[in-house]
Design an enzyme around this catalytic site. Structure first.
Site, PDB file in Angstrom:
ATOM      1  N   LYS A 215     -52.922   7.968 -37.684  1.00 19.44           N
ATOM      2  CA  LYS A 215     -51.824   7.001 -37.779  1.00 19.44           C
ATOM      3  C   LYS A 215     -50.476   7.702 -37.668  1.00 19.44           C
ATOM      4  O   LYS A 215     -49.600   7.279 -36.902  1.00 19.44           O
ATOM      5  CB  LYS A 215     -51.901   6.229 -39.098  1.00 19.44           C
ATOM      6  CG  LYS A 215     -50.861   5.107 -39.198  1.00 19.44           C
ATOM      7  CD  LYS A 215     -50.765   4.530 -40.591  1.00 19.44           C
ATOM      8  CE  LYS A 215     -49.897   5.406 -41.467  1.00 19.44           C
ATOM      9  NZ  LYS A 215     -49.545   4.778 -42.758  1.00 19.44           N
TER      10      LYS A 215
ATOM     11  N   ASP B 216     -51.702   0.552 -39.764  1.00 24.45           N
ATOM     12  CA  ASP B 216     -51.617   0.719 -41.214  1.00 24.45           C
ATOM     13  C   ASP B 216     -52.303  -0.469 -41.898  1.00 24.45           C
ATOM     14  O   ASP B 216     -52.950  -1.287 -41.235  1.00 24.45           O
ATOM     15  CB  ASP B 216     -50.162   0.872 -41.671  1.00 24.45           C
ATOM     16  CG  ASP B 216     -49.351  -0.414 -41.492  1.00 24.45           C
ATOM     17  OD1 ASP B 216     -49.869  -1.387 -40.883  1.00 24.45           O
ATOM     18  OD2 ASP B 216     -48.207  -0.453 -41.958  1.00 24.45           O
TER      19      ASP B 216
END
Length: 214
Positions: free
Chosen positions: A124, A142
């Site tokens: 991420k 997320d």
């Protein structure tokens, strides 16, 4: 898990996102690729507001890997001690800074594999840096994106990688660059976890969520 919106529905969703926010931006403060990398790494299990507050003074004196190493772990801790998991994060910042100096000439690499190999930097974080700094259409998934992707049918998937692929495979190409920003902001301020603000949502008529709030 809900069904996937079809192509025309996806195009309409993202055209509305674009109309409401033509150039969405991340909310972390940074001055270069290195401070962006550090800020994103520090933001795990912390708010962007809290990270910005902690890094304001830090980045004024340590905006390169070598300056961060010269500052030392104890002083880094003093700056970021208001952030959750600050001791472990400080160690990671020092370790990744050392690797950047030793292996990359003090520069932040521009490949996902290289970024993901750094301490405290996962997929991420790597995707955020690739997207924001280099303009790659990388999708940083997320908890907000995972939640609304599965709730709405925009990008359903059993895990974050599946959701990332759903965005890459199903969002029209012209919206890929800003897709994760629009989704994060939508999840942060409208499609919130406990009680989504469906009455304020400009894609409510397209969303597949059955328990819309009144």
């Amino acid at each position: 898990m809900v069904a996937q919106l079809n192509y025309m529905q996806m195009r309409e969703v993202f055209s509305r996102f674009q109309a409401s926010e033509p150039a969405p931006k991340g909310e972390l403060h940074f001055t270069n690729a290195y401070t962006l990398l550090v800020a994103v790494a520090l933001s795990a299990q912390a708010t962007d507001v809290g990270v910005n507050r902690a890094t304001k003074a830090l980045f004024e004196i340590a905006d390169t890997p070598q300056k961060m190493l010269d500052l030392g772990e104890d002083r880094v801790i003093e700056h970021i001690k208001t952030i959750g998991l600050y001791r472990n994060k400080a160690k990671n910042v020092m370790r990744l800074s050392q690797i950047l100096v030793d292996d990359y000439g003090g520069l932040v690499p521009s490949s996902r594999a290289a970024l993901s190999s750094l301490p405290g930097v996962g997929r991420k974080t790597a995707n955020v840096v690739l997207n924001i700094w280099w303009g790659f259409p990388a999708q940083a998934v997320d908890t907000h994106i995972f939640r609304i992707g599965n709730r709405s049918g925009i990008c359903p998937g059993k895990d974050v990688v599946a959701v990332e692929r759903a965005i890459e495979d199903n969002v029209p190409a012209e919206y890929q660059q800003h897709a994760h920003h629009w989704l994060i902001l939508h999840g942060r301020y409208i499609c919130v976890a406990r009680k989504p603000k469906c009455q304020a949502c400009h894609i409510a008529d397209l969303c597949l969520y059955e328990d819309k709030t009144q």
